[in-house]
Structure formats: structure tokens, C-alpha cells
Design a protein around this motif. Structure first.
Motif, PDB file in Angstrom:
ATOM      1  N   GLY A 200      16.277  -3.045  61.916  1.00  0.00           N
ATOM      2  CA  GLY A 200      15.191  -2.950  60.940  1.00  0.00           C
ATOM      3  C   GLY A 200      14.562  -1.583  60.894  1.00  0.00           C
ATOM      4  N   TYR A 201      14.310  -1.013  62.057  1.00  0.00           N
ATOM      5  CA  TYR A 201      13.702   0.319  62.099  1.00  0.00           C
ATOM      6  C   TYR A 201      14.657   1.387  61.583  1.00  0.00           C
ATOM      7  CZ  TYR A 201       9.262  -0.746  64.412  1.00  0.00           C
ATOM      8  OH  TYR A 201       7.996  -1.187  64.687  1.00  0.00           O
TER       9      TYR A 201
ATOM     10  N   LYS B  38      15.642   5.208  56.961  1.00  0.00           N
ATOM     11  CA  LYS B  38      16.384   5.739  55.814  1.00  0.00           C
ATOM     12  C   LYS B  38      15.490   5.887  54.593  1.00  0.00           C
ATOM     13  CE  LYS B  38      20.795   3.669  57.240  1.00  0.00           C
ATOM     14  NZ  LYS B  38      21.813   2.642  56.908  1.00  0.00           N
ATOM     15  N   LEU B  39      14.505   5.011  54.488  1.00  0.00           N
ATOM     16  CA  LEU B  39      13.617   5.017  53.327  1.00  0.00           C
ATOM     17  C   LEU B  39      12.367   5.867  53.543  1.00  0.00           C
ATOM     18  CD1 LEU B  39      13.796   1.196  52.489  1.00  0.00           C
ATOM     19  CD2 LEU B  39      15.042   3.040  51.360  1.00  0.00           C
TER      20      LEU B  39
ATOM     21  N   LYS C 127      11.042   8.782  56.000  1.00  0.00           N
ATOM     22  CA  LYS C 127      11.481   9.720  57.034  1.00  0.00           C
ATOM     23  C   LYS C 127      10.532   9.819  58.213  1.00  0.00           C
ATOM     24  CE  LYS C 127      14.370  12.706  54.146  1.00  0.00           C
ATOM     25  NZ  LYS C 127      14.637  14.090  53.674  1.00  0.00           N
ATOM     26  N   ASN C 128       9.239   9.641  57.975  1.00  0.00           N
ATOM     27  CA  ASN C 128       8.281   9.791  59.069  1.00  0.00           C
ATOM     28  C   ASN C 128       7.956   8.461  59.753  1.00  0.00           C
ATOM     29  OD1 ASN C 128       6.868   8.647  57.004  1.00  0.00           O
ATOM     30  ND2 ASN C 128       5.059   9.981  57.178  1.00  0.00           N
ATOM     31  N   SER C 129       8.771   7.440  59.507  1.00  0.00           N
ATOM     32  CA  SER C 129       8.572   6.175  60.210  1.00  0.00           C
ATOM     33  C   SER C 129       8.939   6.376  61.686  1.00  0.00           C
ATOM     34  CB  SER C 129       9.426   5.070  59.592  1.00  0.00           C
ATOM     35  OG  SER C 129      10.800   5.379  59.701  1.00  0.00           O
ATOM     36  N   PRO C 130       8.330   5.603  62.602  1.00  0.00           N
ATOM     37  CA  PRO C 130       8.541   5.844  64.039  1.00  0.00           C
ATOM     38  C   PRO C 130       9.948   5.484  64.494  1.00  0.00           C
ATOM     39  CG  PRO C 130       7.275   3.843  63.695  1.00  0.00           C
ATOM     40  CD  PRO C 130       7.387   4.508  62.347  1.00  0.00           C
ATOM     41  N   LEU C 131      10.390   6.160  65.557  1.00  0.00           N
ATOM     42  CA  LEU C 131      11.652   5.803  66.185  1.00  0.00           C
ATOM     43  C   LEU C 131      11.469   4.506  66.960  1.00  0.00           C
ATOM     44  CD1 LEU C 131      12.745   9.265  67.621  1.00  0.00           C
ATOM     45  CD2 LEU C 131      13.764   8.080  65.678  1.00  0.00           C
ATOM     46  N   PHE C 132      12.530   3.732  67.063  1.00  0.00           N
ATOM     47  CA  PHE C 132      12.478   2.504  67.849  1.00  0.00           C
ATOM     48  C   PHE C 132      13.746   2.422  68.695  1.00  0.00           C
ATOM     49  CE2 PHE C 132      13.145  -1.927  68.851  1.00  0.00           C
ATOM     50  CZ  PHE C 132      11.874  -2.379  69.157  1.00  0.00           C
ATOM     51  N   ALA C 133      13.587   2.570  70.009  1.00  0.00           N
ATOM     52  CA  ALA C 133      14.724   2.512  70.939  1.00  0.00           C
ATOM     53  C   ALA C 133      15.947   3.211  70.349  1.00  0.00           C
ATOM     54  CB  ALA C 133      15.048   1.070  71.300  1.00  0.00           C
ATOM     55  N   PRO C 134      15.860   4.508  70.045  1.00  0.00           N
ATOM     56  CA  PRO C 134      16.956   5.193  69.348  1.00  0.00           C
ATOM     57  C   PRO C 134      18.273   5.215  70.120  1.00  0.00           C
ATOM     58  CG  PRO C 134      15.325   6.759  70.172  1.00  0.00           C
ATOM     59  CD  PRO C 134      14.720   5.410  70.332  1.00  0.00           C
TER      60      PRO C 134
END
Length: 421
Positions: free
Chosen positions: A202-203, A208-209, A211-218
């Protein structure tokens, strides 16, 4: 300056953390004396490899080795007579920053025994990661152990601060888990794994939509299985690993060979029956074939051969059982088949396919590409007139390859000895 009390805790909790094989330990105990330079007494310093191949140093510790569970395979089980300790949140934060500033480490690997409850323990692990990120502005690698039984909200919060999360399945089958850890069940691990899988996906879509959304367990999620404490064969173990790769999108499954802890638990193998390191190695090799070479589990192990051959690697084992497939023409075979040839690695196979567009590939070319030709030659042909060894039986090929290996080891050992003569 690190306080003596904290160093004593570090020695206890780093030693307890070494049984988690998600990264390998690398310690020594060379003290600084006579005002020399450096001190290698790096309790808890271990090494892990990033996706681009870099080796990074991590501080690998438990938050505490107190635990409410009595898992037979675990050194921190509540019935085991070991020295106990627990860090405070601030102590772990300061240790991490202190070691980072001294260039000892590039990140933190933090696990814990479960004290009080799963949520109580998980909250403290999150507080450490959150404080490092938000107050100390720490951007190094953080791997957190997610605690089975923790709430979804806590696991989601952990993913916002950690690079990787892992939930240990512990034993390959439910039956073994019930035998050695009757208070636990696989469902308590599978459910949060499924939740993490959906959150990670989901993250990624949100990123992709926005860009400044937080990282989640990358760096994704992983798990670990203890092998050899119970009687599962390699077919069962690899079958469970494959399930995690296909259904949970796990990045890695780690195999931890059982290490005898004490001789007072009749659920476990007799003291002194540690799993040979070669079995771990073979499982990792088979795991690699499944993830990168397109092998199916049932091609590597099956009902007729449930355990991996300890004498030879699993790719060679498959080839010897399937000699009807060979020899293959190195100049015409497709990439997937070339990758299955013993002695030809993933990158070398790609080089071969790229190079043969410009010239006919011959043995001397393969050697320059890094192919282990003394092994691969039994399974290859180059032109119709080129001599092959396709009429050899599998047992003969195995004997010749093992003989070559033994000769090489003897030669290498002799060369090393000659340096001191």
C-alpha cells in the motif's frame, strides 16, 4: 563516555542476540594498552550486506533477555539459568549514536525477549527507533524485530521508522512449535506477516502517486527458522520458505542451525548435537536457486530425496539427477537453461548470452567470464564436432568433481604452508 553499567549490559545482550542469524557476528577482544590506537572489543558489532553488495556494520543487541516464554531452543527462555539484563530506551539510543559517531557502525539491529506482553515490548522498540529518527536525526539502517501478538497499529508505526521488520516463524512446522514452544502458534506470526505485506504494498503504491509520502519498511520483511532442533527434513523446510516468498513477499528467510543450550530439556536433541554448518550452507544455496535461478522446490528436494546432499551443492545434485537434459549447446541454449548448469552463475549466464551475439563461445571464453569450467564442462557442448563427456554416469561425474575439489584444496593448503617454509 559509555558507563560501565551500560557496557556490562551490552556484553550480556549482544551475546544473547548472536543466535539471530539475520546478520553475522564479527567480534574480537583486543584491548587497547600502552595508549595505543583503537580498541576492538566491539560487543554487538555484526555485519550485513545491502542489496547493492556493500558490507555494513550494525549494532546487534536485544533490548532485554528477560522473557515470559519458555521456548526450548532459545537461550533467553525463562527457565534457562543465564544472567539477565535490560536496556532503557535512552541507553540504546545513546549507544547507537555513540557507536555511529565513532564510525563503529552504520545501523542498528534490535530484537528483544518478551517481557510483560507483546504490545509492551513492541512499544519500547518503537520508542527507540522513533527517538533515533525524530530527535537524533539518525538516518542509518534500522532493523526491528516485530513482536508476534502486537497490535496492527504498533506494527504499522514500527514500519514508519524501521528499514526492515522481521517476524520469526521459529520452527518449520506447527507440530515442532507446539513441542518446543507450546505457548506459541504459527498463526500469531502469519497474521502480522500478512498485515505487513499489505501495508508495504500500500505504501509503495501511495509513493508512486505522492512523492513526499513516508517510507514504510523500504527493505521489506524477513523471518528465521531454527533447523535441526526437531526432525523436519529439508523438503519441509524449503517448502515453508517458498510459501513465505510466494505468499508473503518476504525478502529473506534465514536458517539458524540449532545450537545446544543446555542438557536439561528432554524435548531437544542430546547436548553436543549442533547442526553442522554445511547443512545451513546447503539450505542457503537451495534458497538462492529458488529465488534467483527459477528452480521449483520439488526439483531440488522431494519425496525420494527429502534432504539435500551434504557432499555437493544442490544445483549439481539436480543436474546429476537430470542428465537427460544435458549436454546443452552453450551457443544456442536459452538463458534459463544455461543458469541451471553447475559452475555457471547468474551473472556469467547473462554474459554468455550477450557475448554469443558477436562470436561463437568456446571453453577459453567461459573461463574468462568467471565460469567454473572444470565443473561446467560435464554438462556442455560447443559444436557438433566438439568432444563432450555426455556418456559419463552421474556417479562418475560426481566423483571427478569431488576429486578436483579435493585436489584444489590440497594445492591451496600446500601453497599456504610454503609461505612459512
Amino acid at each position: 563516555m559509555i558507563q560501565q553499567r551500560v557496557m556490562e549490559k551490552l556484553e550480556i545482550l549482544a551475546d544473547a542476540a548472536k543466535y539471530d542469524v539475520s546478520c553475522s557476528s564479527g567480534q574480537s577482544n583486543r584491548k587497547n594498552k600502552d595508549k595505543g590506537i583503537g580498541d576492538s572489543k566491539g560487543y554487538g558489532i555484526c555485519h550485513a550486506f545491502t542489496e547493492d553488495g556493500r558490507c555494513v556494520s550494525l549494532l546487534k543487541i536485544l533490548l532485554t533477555n528477560y522473557c515470559i516464554f519458555d521456548c526450548g531452543y532459545c537461550v533467553s527462555r525463562k527457565s534457562n539459568d543465564v544472567k539477565r539484563a535490560a536496556f532503557t530506551v535512552d541507553e540504546v539510543v545513546e549507544l547507537t549514536i555513540n557507536f555511529y559517531r565513532r564510525n563503529y557502525i552504520e545501523g542498528l539491529f534490535l530484537s528483544s525477549g518478551i517481557f510483560d506482553s507483546a504490545d509492551f515490548t513492541m512499544e519500547r522498540l518503537i520508542k527507540i527507533a522513533k527517538k533515533l529518527r525524530t530527535e537524533k536525526n539518525f538516518n542509518g539502517y534500522i532493523h526491528l524485530k516485530a513482536i508476534p501478538g502486537s497490535s496492527d497499529d504498533l506494527i504499522r508505526e514500527a514500519g514508519l521508522y524501521a528499514d526492515r521488520l522481521s517476524l520469526n516463524i521459529e520452527m518449520p512446522t506447527e507440530t515442532s512449535l507446539k513441542l518446543l514452544a507450546p505457548e506459541k502458534k504459527h498463526a500469531d506470526v502469519i497474521r502480522p506477516m500478512e498485515f505487513l505485506r499489505e501495508e508495504i504494498l500500500g505504501y509503495k503504491e501511495e509513493k508512486k502517486l505522492i512523492k513526499n509520502s513516508p517510507l514504510f519498511a523500504p527493505a521489506g520483511q524477513s523471518t528465521q527458522m531454527v533447523i535441526g532442533a526437531t526432525k523436519e527434513n529439508d523438503h519441509e523446510i524449503l517448502g515453508m520458505a517458498n510459501y513465505f516468498y510466494e505468499k508473503m513477499n518476504l525478502k529473506r528467510v534465514y536458517y539458524s542451525g540449532y545450537v545446544p543450550i543446555s542438557n536439561d530439556d528432554n524435548r531437544l536433541p542430546t547436548i553436543g548435537t549442533a547442526v553442522p554448518i554445511i547443512r545451513e550452507n546447503r539450505l542457503y544455496q537451495a534458497d538462492w536457486l529458488i529465488r534467483y535461478y527459477g528452480f521449483n522446490v520439488n526439483e531440488i528436494v522431494g519425496t525420494e530425496y527429502p534432504n539435500l546432499d551434504l557432499d555437493i551443492d544442490p544445483k549439481l545434485g539436480w543436474a546429476l539427477r537430470n542428465l537427460h537434459v544435458f549436454p546443452i549447446d552453450i551457443n544456442t541454449a536459452d538463458l534459463e537453461l544455461i543458469k541451471r548448469v553447475p559452475g555457471i552463475g547468474f551473472l556469467s549466464a547473462s554474459k554468455i548470452v550477450a557475448a554469443r551475439k558477436f562470436k561463437m563461445i568456446l571453453p577459453e571464453h567461459l573461463k574468462k567470464m568467471g565460469v567454473a569450467y572444470t565443473r561446467a564442462k560435464f554438462f556442455l557442448t560447443f559444436t557438433k564436432s566438439f568432444t563432450t563427456q555426455k556418456d559419463l554416469m552421474g556417479s562418475q561425474i560426481k566423483y571427478q568433481i569431488l576429486s578436483q575439489q579435493n585436489s584444489k584444496y590440497k594445492a591451496d593448503f600446500s601453497n599456504q604452508l610454503s609461505l612459512f617454509q
